[in-house]
Design a protein around this motif. Structure first.
Motif, PDB file in Angstrom:
ATOM      1  N   LYS A   1     -19.862  13.905   5.754  1.00 57.50           N
ATOM      2  CA  LYS A   1     -18.756  14.227   4.712  1.00 57.50           C
ATOM      3  C   LYS A   1     -18.926  14.045   3.229  1.00 57.50           C
ATOM      4  CE  LYS A   1     -15.343  14.092   8.404  1.00 57.50           C
ATOM      5  NZ  LYS A   1     -15.152  15.519   8.735  1.00 57.50           N
ATOM      6  N   SER A   2     -19.948  13.291   3.022  1.00 59.93           N
ATOM      7  CA  SER A   2     -20.321  12.909   1.698  1.00 59.93           C
ATOM      8  C   SER A   2     -19.232  12.277   1.009  1.00 59.93           C
ATOM      9  CB  SER A   2     -20.818  14.036   0.819  1.00 59.93           C
ATOM     10  OG  SER A   2     -21.819  14.820   1.214  1.00 59.93           O
ATOM     11  N   VAL A   3     -18.739  11.334   1.656  1.00 61.00           N
ATOM     12  CA  VAL A   3     -17.582  10.342   1.321  1.00 61.00           C
ATOM     13  C   VAL A   3     -17.940   9.238   0.425  1.00 61.00           C
ATOM     14  CG1 VAL A   3     -15.414   8.857   1.829  1.00 61.00           C
ATOM     15  CG2 VAL A   3     -15.909  10.706   3.287  1.00 61.00           C
ATOM     16  N   CYS A   4     -17.464   9.429  -1.015  1.00 63.55           N
ATOM     17  CA  CYS A   4     -17.804   8.493  -2.009  1.00 63.55           C
ATOM     18  C   CYS A   4     -16.745   7.760  -2.413  1.00 63.55           C
ATOM     19  CB  CYS A   4     -18.713   9.284  -3.123  1.00 63.55           C
ATOM     20  SG  CYS A   4     -17.577  10.423  -3.856  1.00 63.55           S
ATOM     21  N   GLU A   5     -15.489   8.008  -2.016  1.00 60.37           N
ATOM     22  CA  GLU A   5     -14.352   7.244  -2.499  1.00 60.37           C
ATOM     23  C   GLU A   5     -13.194   7.319  -1.539  1.00 60.37           C
ATOM     24  OE1 GLU A   5     -13.313   9.148  -6.339  1.00 60.37           O
ATOM     25  OE2 GLU A   5     -11.986  10.402  -5.451  1.00 60.37           O
ATOM     26  N   ILE A   6     -12.223   6.482  -1.754  1.00 59.72           N
ATOM     27  CA  ILE A   6     -11.197   6.343  -0.352  1.00 59.72           C
ATOM     28  C   ILE A   6     -10.012   6.100  -1.252  1.00 59.72           C
ATOM     29  CG2 ILE A   6     -12.684   5.815   1.397  1.00 59.72           C
ATOM     30  CD1 ILE A   6     -11.918   3.014   0.996  1.00 59.72           C
TER      31      ILE A   6
ATOM     32  N   VAL B   1      -1.298   2.368  -4.204  1.00 60.58           N
ATOM     33  CA  VAL B   1      -0.431   1.283  -4.202  1.00 60.58           C
ATOM     34  C   VAL B   1       1.101   1.459  -4.764  1.00 60.58           C
ATOM     35  CG1 VAL B   1      -2.407  -0.306  -4.514  1.00 60.58           C
ATOM     36  CG2 VAL B   1      -0.998   0.248  -6.520  1.00 60.58           C
ATOM     37  N   ILE B   2       2.091   0.570  -4.332  1.00 57.50           N
ATOM     38  CA  ILE B   2       3.394   0.486  -4.848  1.00 57.50           C
ATOM     39  C   ILE B   2       3.784  -0.842  -5.330  1.00 57.50           C
ATOM     40  CG2 ILE B   2       6.069   1.367  -4.496  1.00 57.50           C
ATOM     41  CD1 ILE B   2       4.883   2.844  -2.089  1.00 57.50           C
ATOM     42  N   TYR B   3       4.060  -0.634  -6.600  1.00 57.57           N
ATOM     43  CA  TYR B   3       4.565  -2.189  -7.231  1.00 57.57           C
ATOM     44  C   TYR B   3       5.974  -2.420  -7.343  1.00 57.57           C
ATOM     45  CZ  TYR B   3      -0.252  -2.293  -9.196  1.00 57.57           C
ATOM     46  OH  TYR B   3      -1.589  -1.872  -9.160  1.00 57.57           O
TER      47      TYR B   3
ATOM     48  N   TRP C   1       0.658  -0.999   0.083  1.00 55.33           N
ATOM     49  CA  TRP C   1      -0.059  -0.133   0.148  1.00 55.33           C
ATOM     50  C   TRP C   1       0.952   1.317  -0.022  1.00 55.33           C
ATOM     51  CZ3 TRP C   1      -4.667  -0.783  -1.418  1.00 55.33           C
ATOM     52  CH2 TRP C   1      -5.400  -1.932  -0.851  1.00 55.33           C
ATOM     53  N   GLY C   2       0.380   2.170  -0.655  1.00 54.73           N
ATOM     54  CA  GLY C   2       1.007   3.519  -0.605  1.00 54.73           C
ATOM     55  C   GLY C   2       0.323   4.293   0.448  1.00 54.73           C
ATOM     56  N   PRO C   3       0.792   5.632   0.470  1.00 56.29           N
ATOM     57  CA  PRO C   3       0.403   6.508   1.808  1.00 56.29           C
ATOM     58  C   PRO C   3      -1.101   6.885   1.582  1.00 56.29           C
ATOM     59  CG  PRO C   3       1.163   7.852  -0.148  1.00 56.29           C
ATOM     60  CD  PRO C   3       1.391   6.394  -0.646  1.00 56.29           C
ATOM     61  N   ASP C   4      -1.449   7.140   2.767  1.00 53.64           N
ATOM     62  CA  ASP C   4      -3.061   7.540   3.147  1.00 53.64           C
ATOM     63  C   ASP C   4      -3.994   6.409   2.734  1.00 53.64           C
ATOM     64  OD1 ASP C   4      -2.050  10.149   3.741  1.00 53.64           O
ATOM     65  OD2 ASP C   4      -1.916  10.566   1.636  1.00 53.64           O
ATOM     66  N   LEU C   5      -3.657   5.411   3.048  1.00 54.89           N
ATOM     67  CA  LEU C   5      -4.532   4.114   2.686  1.00 54.89           C
ATOM     68  C   LEU C   5      -6.125   4.387   3.260  1.00 54.89           C
ATOM     69  CD1 LEU C   5      -5.069   1.490   1.520  1.00 54.89           C
ATOM     70  CD2 LEU C   5      -4.091   0.370   3.729  1.00 54.89           C
ATOM     71  N   PHE C   6      -6.856   4.048   2.499  1.00 58.85           N
ATOM     72  CA  PHE C   6      -8.405   4.129   2.821  1.00 58.85           C
ATOM     73  C   PHE C   6      -8.784   5.579   3.350  1.00 58.85           C
ATOM     74  CE2 PHE C   6      -8.160  -0.662   2.947  1.00 58.85           C
ATOM     75  CZ  PHE C   6      -8.300  -0.715   1.703  1.00 58.85           C
ATOM     76  N   GLU C   7      -7.813   6.764   3.275  1.00 59.16           N
ATOM     77  CA  GLU C   7      -8.461   7.902   3.794  1.00 59.16           C
ATOM     78  C   GLU C   7      -9.670   8.490   3.065  1.00 59.16           C
ATOM     79  OE1 GLU C   7      -7.931   8.804   6.736  1.00 59.16           O
ATOM     80  OE2 GLU C   7      -6.077   7.797   7.159  1.00 59.16           O
TER      81      GLU C   7
ATOM     82  N   ALA D   1      -4.445   5.854  -6.561  1.00 55.55           N
ATOM     83  CA  ALA D   1      -5.650   4.812  -7.144  1.00 55.55           C
ATOM     84  C   ALA D   1      -6.495   5.477  -5.855  1.00 55.55           C
ATOM     85  CB  ALA D   1      -5.527   3.489  -6.961  1.00 55.55           C
ATOM     86  N   VAL D   2      -7.947   5.167  -6.356  1.00 56.71           N
ATOM     87  CA  VAL D   2      -9.032   5.382  -5.449  1.00 56.71           C
ATOM     88  C   VAL D   2     -10.073   4.285  -5.418  1.00 56.71           C
ATOM     89  CG1 VAL D   2      -9.062   8.005  -5.300  1.00 56.71           C
ATOM     90  CG2 VAL D   2     -10.383   6.647  -7.089  1.00 56.71           C
ATOM     91  N   HIS D   3     -10.760   4.087  -4.338  1.00 57.67           N
ATOM     92  CA  HIS D   3     -11.710   2.662  -4.371  1.00 57.67           C
ATOM     93  C   HIS D   3     -13.079   3.338  -4.230  1.00 57.67           C
ATOM     94  CE1 HIS D   3     -13.185  -1.206  -3.613  1.00 57.67           C
ATOM     95  NE2 HIS D   3     -13.793  -0.798  -2.776  1.00 57.67           N
ATOM     96  N   PRO D   4     -14.034   3.212  -4.948  1.00 58.03           N
ATOM     97  CA  PRO D   4     -15.390   3.968  -4.762  1.00 58.03           C
ATOM     98  C   PRO D   4     -16.012   3.340  -3.901  1.00 58.03           C
ATOM     99  CG  PRO D   4     -15.287   2.478  -6.759  1.00 58.03           C
ATOM    100  CD  PRO D   4     -13.767   2.428  -6.203  1.00 58.03           C
ATOM    101  N   LEU D   5     -16.960   4.130  -3.307  1.00 57.19           N
ATOM    102  CA  LEU D   5     -18.142   3.710  -2.259  1.00 57.19           C
ATOM    103  C   LEU D   5     -19.277   3.883  -2.704  1.00 57.19           C
ATOM    104  CD1 LEU D   5     -16.535   4.749   1.090  1.00 57.19           C
ATOM    105  CD2 LEU D   5     -16.057   2.561   0.248  1.00 57.19           C
TER     106      LEU D   5
END
Length: 290
Positions: free
Chosen positions: A271-276, A280-282, A166-172, A226-230
């Motif tokens: 906070k209307s969070v729709c993505e986190i 990543v680091i490969y 994982w890169g920085p700020d995971l799932f923030e 990258a982001v992960h949608p919610l």
């Protein structure tokens, strides 16, 4: 990468600490197995497939996939190497491997073997595999450099080792809100530091790999934003229950768990969070032929 750094940052740990880390990891992920492949957790397959693509696997190659989970990298690797190749998928959590085996059978993949156990005690001779893969798992080992040394030993000359972390700020911002809610209920469970933080930058990952002996080696390290949608705050809770967060959540009393959930999801809604964040680091290292 040149010159191995001194050892103070990533130091040796006792066997007791190693066994304790293994037991906690296995317990957390076995508990999370029921939601691991939920549609809200598509990032496992996303980054597993991306890692396999970076390896340029060839038909007939032998692959070791450790911290395999439910097969997010093992299954695409098995497709890449074809029936003449093979993939050994290893994980501490036997329930995750059972899910992976079911998926492999559904795809009629017969070149996969699943083994529950310690990735560092497989007992294969040096250079047994053409490629070794470890995705989102190396940071669970207290001495990461020692773990990478053992994985590297399994790679044949000319073969490749892939480490994805994982890169920085995971799932923030959901991650910080989660831990704040936990802290209010059970301060002793609060984590101000996550294990992947030690290698959440290309520089930190490169330093650890060099300490493991991968200096003066062809290593390609790529950081990918990258982001992960919610689709809703509930997606975040499904992610938490179907991942390593489960190890913390299972330590809460039922009423505490319900309050943590309510507070966490209410803050995400406000906070209307729709993505986190899901940066990543490969890293792909190629072992010299001589």
């Amino acid at each position: 990468m040149s010159g191995a750094p001194a050892r103070p940052i990533f130091k040796e740990v006792s066997m007791n600490a190693f066994e304790e880390a293994k037991a906690k990891t296995a317990q957390a992920y076995n508990a999370a197995a029921d939601l691991f492949d939920h549609p809200a957790n598509t990032f496992w397959n996303r980054f597993g497939s991306n890692t396999v693509e970076r390896l340029n696997l060839l038909p007939g190659e032998r692959v070791l996939d450790v911290c395999s989970g439910t097969g997010a990298s093992a299954l695409p690797a098995a497709i890449k190497v074809g029936p003449r190749g093979s993939v050994l998928a290893v994980d501490l959590a036997d329930k995750l491997l059972a899910e992976a085996k079911t998926k492999a059978e559904a795809k009629r993949l017969k070149n996969l073997e699943f083994r529950a156990g310690d990735m560092l005690a497989l007992g294969y001779p040096d250079g047994h595999f053409d490629a070794v893969i470890c995705i989102f798992g190396i940071f669970f080992v207290p001495d990461m450099a020692a773990a990478v040394e053992e994985l590297w030993r399994n790679v044949r000359p000319g073969g490749r080792l892939a480490i994805t972390t994982w890169g920085p700020d995971l799932f923030e911002p959901a991650n910080s809100l989660f831990w704040q809610a936990v802290q209010r209920e059970r301060p002793e469970l609060y984590k101000g530091f996550n294990p992947w933080d030690r290698i959440s930058s290309p520089e930190g990952l490169a330093e650890m790999l060099a300490e493991a002996g991968l200096h003066n080696v062809d290593v390609n390290i790529v950081a990918e934003p990258a982001v992960h949608p919610l689709s809703s705050p509930e997606d975040w809770w499904t992610l938490a229950m179907g991942s390593g967060y489960r190890g913390t959540l299972d330590q809460l009393e039922p009423d505490q768990l319900q309050r943590v959930k309510q507070v966490n999801l209410a803050e995400l809604e406000t906070k209307s969070v729709c993505e986190i964040e899901a940066n990543v680091i490969y890293a792909v290292a190629t072992k010299p032929l001589t």
